[in-house]
Design an enzyme around this catalytic site. Structure first.
Site, mmCIF file in Angstrom:
data_model
loop_
_atom_site.group_PDB
_atom_site.id
_atom_site.type_symbol
_atom_site.label_atom_id
_atom_site.label_comp_id
_atom_site.label_asym_id
_atom_site.label_seq_id
_atom_site.Cartn_x
_atom_site.Cartn_y
_atom_site.Cartn_z
ATOM 1 N N ASP A 148 0.722 -0.863 0.146
ATOM 2 C CA ASP A 148 0.153 0.476 0.043
ATOM 3 C C ASP A 148 0.235 1.256 -0.239
ATOM 4 O O ASP A 148 2.061 1.140 -0.065
ATOM 5 C CB ASP A 148 -0.983 -0.359 1.151
ATOM 6 C CG ASP A 148 -1.604 0.729 0.919
ATOM 7 O OD1 ASP A 148 -2.321 1.139 0.133
ATOM 8 O OD2 ASP A 148 -2.873 1.035 2.061
ATOM 9 N N GLU B 95 2.180 7.160 -2.451
ATOM 10 C CA GLU B 95 1.918 8.780 -2.368
ATOM 11 C C GLU B 95 1.776 9.896 -1.863
ATOM 12 O O GLU B 95 2.362 11.164 -2.074
ATOM 13 C CB GLU B 95 0.434 8.419 -2.876
ATOM 14 C CG GLU B 95 0.084 7.629 -3.736
ATOM 15 C CD GLU B 95 -0.369 6.082 -2.480
ATOM 16 O OE1 GLU B 95 -0.567 6.280 -1.398
ATOM 17 O OE2 GLU B 95 -1.235 5.367 -3.349
ATOM 18 N N ASP C 152 -9.252 3.766 -3.941
ATOM 19 C CA ASP C 152 -10.737 4.122 -2.892
ATOM 20 C C ASP C 152 -11.512 3.945 -3.486
ATOM 21 O O ASP C 152 -11.845 5.323 -3.009
ATOM 22 C CB ASP C 152 -9.489 4.309 -1.911
ATOM 23 C CG ASP C 152 -8.447 3.878 -0.848
ATOM 24 O OD1 ASP C 152 -8.329 2.744 -0.990
ATOM 25 O OD2 ASP C 152 -7.875 4.580 -0.113
#
Lengths: 734, 734
Positions: B428, B431, B495
């Site tokens: 994950d 960013e 998401d």
């Protein structure tokens, strides 16, 4: 004094020896120049305003492709900057007694001559841009800034008073509903029709500012421009034009002196008719009988009424959204029978009647047809009459650049409004002018758009002057731009949302008044109660009364029922409200002589009626940051309550001896908390004021008892509102 | 072939004779140049990409002051452009066999040399910028555009597939909640923490695009850049750097050939483990017993399960907002007793277990302490470890520029995840990297920010390669940038909000997959059900099942409970849902061999698994505008239903012979309406496909009957969710 040749030689020498030489020179104008190598510093009366060096250039030139998309007075403006070139180098090319000419360039190309000259202007010295390269349509000018400097003005600014830290696009438009992208009202308004507005959207934007460094600066362009105060070391002004106009500077040792100079240059407003201060102007509608009923009701509750404003004097039309005013500026005798007689009768009783007009004409009306036949309307690009959809009704726009059209429209106003005996009118709109329209005068829409409200104000002012009724007729406008100062009689703050929000509620009209004051316009007022109801939000009694108590300490006290009268609490919604409103009208009335003196200072010296604290307390740093209080004249400090549900209020007092109006308690400055129940706006007067007795009398007024024998019941009035005004939902103005 | 001197002479001659001379030349590279006076045209394999003239310059240079303000992965980026200068003039300064050097300038100043050269790149020819003036930190490059041209790529774009008409800032960040400023979800998310996003916000932005004119273009900068496709006559690319890198061009006569060239250059993805296609990966949580209960429940309802993904394998911590994962990547033996044994046992049964990791370490964990002691974490400007608040818990960032840190983190992954037997993990984040951090490698944060996810992907890929388990371990990432193509194994779309919105709902993952495909990355999937529940909006059964039927026609079928499991409908929320979900897992399983062949085309030729229609129907103009359908391999056309409450669907079919999967009806192209009840995604296969029998078998599957003897009741599961996951509201990832 050095000659041009000497300068050129000197500059060449400097270029070789790098900063070894320094020349100081004082021109006859109040500009002062100092040259040091590749640096050029310019002072105005000792205040440095330009600090040019190759690293911090004074001037940038370039080009951009801009577009203006307007919808119901809201504009989306885009700009694609193709070039922006720093003119890092300069050469002095002329150095005469009354001016200095400097050619800025970039390594010999993009040459642009800038003339610093003493013009015969009452403000001060002037910068002129000459011979911009043909493909340049944007310039950016940097003025020196001090990190602690405050800046004010830029027209009527609702969100910021001190403009530092923000950028201000200057384009006349609707001020927007909500005006804060993080509030639900703004979000809903944006989603509805793109009308949410933003911190900078305003009816009166203007490239004029006043600095805490005690100078002011005015750009006489009418093209789109921006005043950008975001940078610590400079202010940057951009103008989208190949003819960017002139920059005027003024300076003074005091702020009163500074606004005095600015207004001597831009124009000052005349004193208002004395009857203005006798009482409230009640915004009512529904026909002759309704109008008289409202008056009787108000007077029955001891309200001081100086006027009745009937915006629907022209009658109404039906749209799917409800009834709208018929934009055909002729007395609707059906709805207002005997209006001519009543106007005369009421005037004898001391009550004026007021009308409404704007520069647009409904296609279905006789005036449109007449104007169209006479070729007096604005054209579209194909040469036909430009017809604008205002929401299921279509209008032409009177071409204010056409002298024949102006004369004709003056005639309409004279015959239909003045001759009928109106005491004045709301001269609405002025913001919607499309940029793709074609005008008699040949101007480009981009350059004329901002000037349009000035032409509209000028027309209204001239018609009053021509009938010799300045000081007798009251006209209020919302739109404005450079030049409106000398034409507009009084502004109102436009369409506040009926809430307590900072960006678009009661609070917002305070910086609006103060910033206009620092732009050279000193007489403002607002709709008592606010105007815009949308999304199920209506005006509360508390909001109406907070507005009323505030209006008592301004030059004009005028109510508005709002766009949805039935959803808004009105002065007539209950006899209790009416009685409380009446008390405020009494206070307004009692301040008459004081207000006359305050307004006279604006007329004589350009000192605005509502003044920022620093105007008289320039040595007090805190005063430069106070945006929600004002000095009303020299002796009153007013701190309107702009939150709901409170009965105390914190007030900042600049260093002086202050007396709290309502209990006589004395303070010597600083942050103080005072009692502020609804009806008792926090107001202080200066100890020793010659007006002390007047102020003390006001403190004695308690709530009036209701003496009306026939109160208008809320239900009856609401019904009237629904019938005549209800459903008027899509537009913010009639 | 002309020599350099001849060119220079020629150019001089042209300047005098103005357009009377024309020279055409073919270099050894696939660039072709054509000079005509002050014009320079450049073609790539016959496709004109540059049309320089003084009025339409190829290159602009200048400078700006930019700032990056990040909060939880959302960035506010500002840029003040100080200069932008059109380099209108040029001189050819070198003309060798394999390159041509041209000096662009503006009247002799701001000289910048541009080299057009044949590099040893598999893509094609290259433009290099040399000797930019020292104070230049922005360049703008214009490429020729055709008015009817379509453009695709720019990484993973959720709102637009055809990028024409829009500007794309390229900066790795959260994709945002809502992603459409006119929706309430976006408004609320913006108000909450500035996380609403916009049309361009994405985890994987990249300065790479593919044109319908059959060329592709890649900028190898990692600095902030923008691809601006708003203009009819040119594309404009801006890069904020003094070292703007190179521009690579490729061209092909077919789109499959074009993506083939692009992926040969950028890298292709390996085939996925074959077991990936056996069934669904179920995202479950709550400990060993809960995990096994979910599996039994699903298998009891005949679900094809290939894996269990337990993101909470590391345990949880408490914050005031509820429980969050403990970012310390070690097996929590308390919550997951006997996990080691169960992993081995389950694998024998054909069920893998998956973990979760990101490049951050909770300050309270042992790994942080170890890394901090060994000096392996990113520093702040004062030289201390950069500790970032992720919402009441504080993390260090493993310095991926430090080879020692990379090796150490690989060791953590090997020991704690691979050795434990995990079948793979979600890698994950990537960013959030702050631009003011200080790195071992000495890079500036502005240039490293976009590269960060590439380093993170590279680390994950290398660890798998080093243990020899490529094709055996499945890792999914969301963040990416140029270079991720050769490291990342599969992406997921991040998401999505649990609704049917275009900008952030189910629909948005279709253009996301297609645009990544046109950026050279061909294997994508998504959370079945979407992820983000906020503002009282939870996932419905319909949404879950629409996602599931869609996932059956992608390479990976993986569920996620979402950020608020108790508010979302889950596959286990009712036995009916479970049975319907099981049917989709069966379809996915039945497509295994087809999917393997589809994925293999990506591995071998770079042709993405999910393909835009025009890839195989380049002569069909309509196909270039279809953004919510895709070809799954060569033989299936998939048109996911992305509206709620519908049971029919309009599908556009490019010209071919198509068979509707569910009823065998044949079509020959055009707009057709088909039956599309929940569970029956509109899918067509090409008539005569060698896979016809597989497709026909799928059409025969009806809903399974529930065969589970012990269904998990919704209430029980909701309770588990609340205890372990509930209140996990402030962050979109664990």
């Amino acid at each position: 004094m050095a000659t041009t040749t000497a300068y050129s030689l000197c500059r060449m020498f400097i270029l070789v020896t790098l900063l070894l030489s320094c020349v100081l020179r004082q021109s006859q104008a109040n500009f002062t120049f100092s040259l040091n190598g590749q640096n050029l510093n310019v002072h105005v009366d000792g205040i440095q305003v330009i600090a040019h060096s190759p690293g911090t250039p004074f001037l940038f030139v370039g080009s951009g492709v801009s577009s203006y998309k307007g919808h119901l007075g809201n504009f989306v403006i885009k700009d694609y900057v193709e070039e922006r070139i720093a003119l890092k180098n300069f050469t002095v090319i002329d150095d005469a007694e009354v001016m200095m000419r400097v050619q800025f360039h970039r390594d010999g190309f993009m040459k642009t001559t800038v003339t610093f000259t003493k013009e015969n202007s009452s403000l001060g010295d002037v910068i002129t841009f000459e011979d911009l390269p043909g493909d340049v349509n944007h310039i950016w000018v940097r003025l020196l800034a001090d990190e602690k400097e405050h800046v004010y003005g830029a027209g009527e600014q609702f969100s910021y008073f001190d403009l530092r830290g923000h950028n201000f696009p200057l384009w006349i438009q609707e001020q927007g509903v909500g005006r804060n992208k993080s509030t639900e009202v703004t979000f809903e308004a944006d989603r509805r029709d793109g009308g949410g507005g933003d911190y900078h959207t305003t009816y009166w934007a203007e490239p004029t500012f006043t600095s805490s460094r005690k100078y002011c600066c005015h750009f006489d362009t009418t093209s789109y421009s921006e005043l950008d105060f975001r940078y610590p070391e400079f202010h940057e002004v951009q103008i989208w034009s190949n003819k960017p106009g002139k920059i005027f500077f003024g300076a003074s040792e005091t702020f009163t002196g500074l606004v005095g100079k600015l207004t001597a240059f831009l124009g000052r407003q005349p004193a208002l008719p004395e009857w203005t201060y006798d009482g409230a102007i009640l915004g009512v509608q529904g026909g002759t009988a309704a109008m008289l009923d409202y008056l009787k009701y108000a007077q029955g509750n001891s309200t001081y009424v100086t006027g009745l404003w009937i915006q629907d004097w022209v009658g109404r039309i039906k749209t799917s959204f409800g009834s709208r005013l018929f934009w055909n500026w002729e007395w609707d005798k059906k709805q207002y029978p005997d209006l001519d007689i009543e106007i005369v009768r009421l005037k004898k009783e001391g009550v004026r009647v007021f009308a409404y007009i704007n520069p647009n004409l409904n296609r279905e009306g006789g005036l449109f047809k007449e104007a169209d036949k006479k070729d007096l309307l604005v054209k579209n690009s194909t040469g036909d009459t430009y017809v604008v959809d205002y929401g299921e009704f279509f209008c032409g726009i009177v071409d204010l650049t056409n002298p024949t059209a102006v004369e004709w429209y003056k005639g309409v106003i004279t015959r239909n409004m003045i001759d009928l005996g109106f005491g004045g009118w709301m001269a609405d709109f002025g913001e919607y002018l499309p940029t793709d329209a074609v005008f008699y005068g040949g101007q480009a829409g981009e350059a004329l758009h901002n000037e349009w409200p000035v032409l509209w104000a000028k027309l209204n002012r001239e018609v009053v002057e021509e009938v010799g009724m300045v000081g007798d007729i009251l006209i209020w406008m919302r739109a404005g731009f450079s030049g409106s100062q000398k034409h507009t009689i009084v502004t109102w703050a436009g369409d506040q949302f009926v809430d307590f929000s900072l960006a678009d509620g009661l609070a917002s009209v305070i910086p609006a008044a103060l910033s206009l004051g620092m732009t050279g316009f000193g007489l403002t007022h607002f709709d008592v109660g606010g105007f815009t109801s949308l999304f199920g939000i209506g005006r509360t009694e508390e909001l109406l009364l907070r507005y009323a108590e505030f209006a008592a300490f301004t030059p004009v006290m005028r109510t508005h029922e709002g766009n949805r009268p039935a959803e808004n609490w009105q002065f007539y919604s209950s006899s209790e409200t009416s009685v409380k409103f009446a008390r405020q009208s009494k206070i307004f009335n009692m301040l008459k002589d004081y207000t006359i003196s305050v307004v006279q200072e604006n007329t004589d010296y350009g000192i605005p009626a509502q003044r920022p604290l620093f105007m008289h307390y320039a040595n007090d740093e805190r005063s430069f940051s106070i945006k929600y209080e004002y000095l009303y004249g020299r002796d009153l400090l007013v701190a309107p309550v702009y939150d709901k549900g409170v009965d105390t209020w914190w007030v900042y007092l600049p260093p002086d001896n202050w007396v709290f109006l309502w209990d006589g308690k004395e303070y010597s400055g600083g942050d103080v908390q005072v009692s502020a129940p609804v009806g008792q706006i926090p107001v202080f007067y200066r100890k020793g004021s010659p007006w002390t007795q007047v102020f003390q009398e006001i403190a004695k007024i308690k709530d009036f008892a209701s003496s009306s024998s026939r109160a208008l019941s809320f239900k009856v009035v609401a019904l009237i509102s629904v019938v005549f005004v209800g459903g008027w939902v899509t537009f913010r103005r009639p």
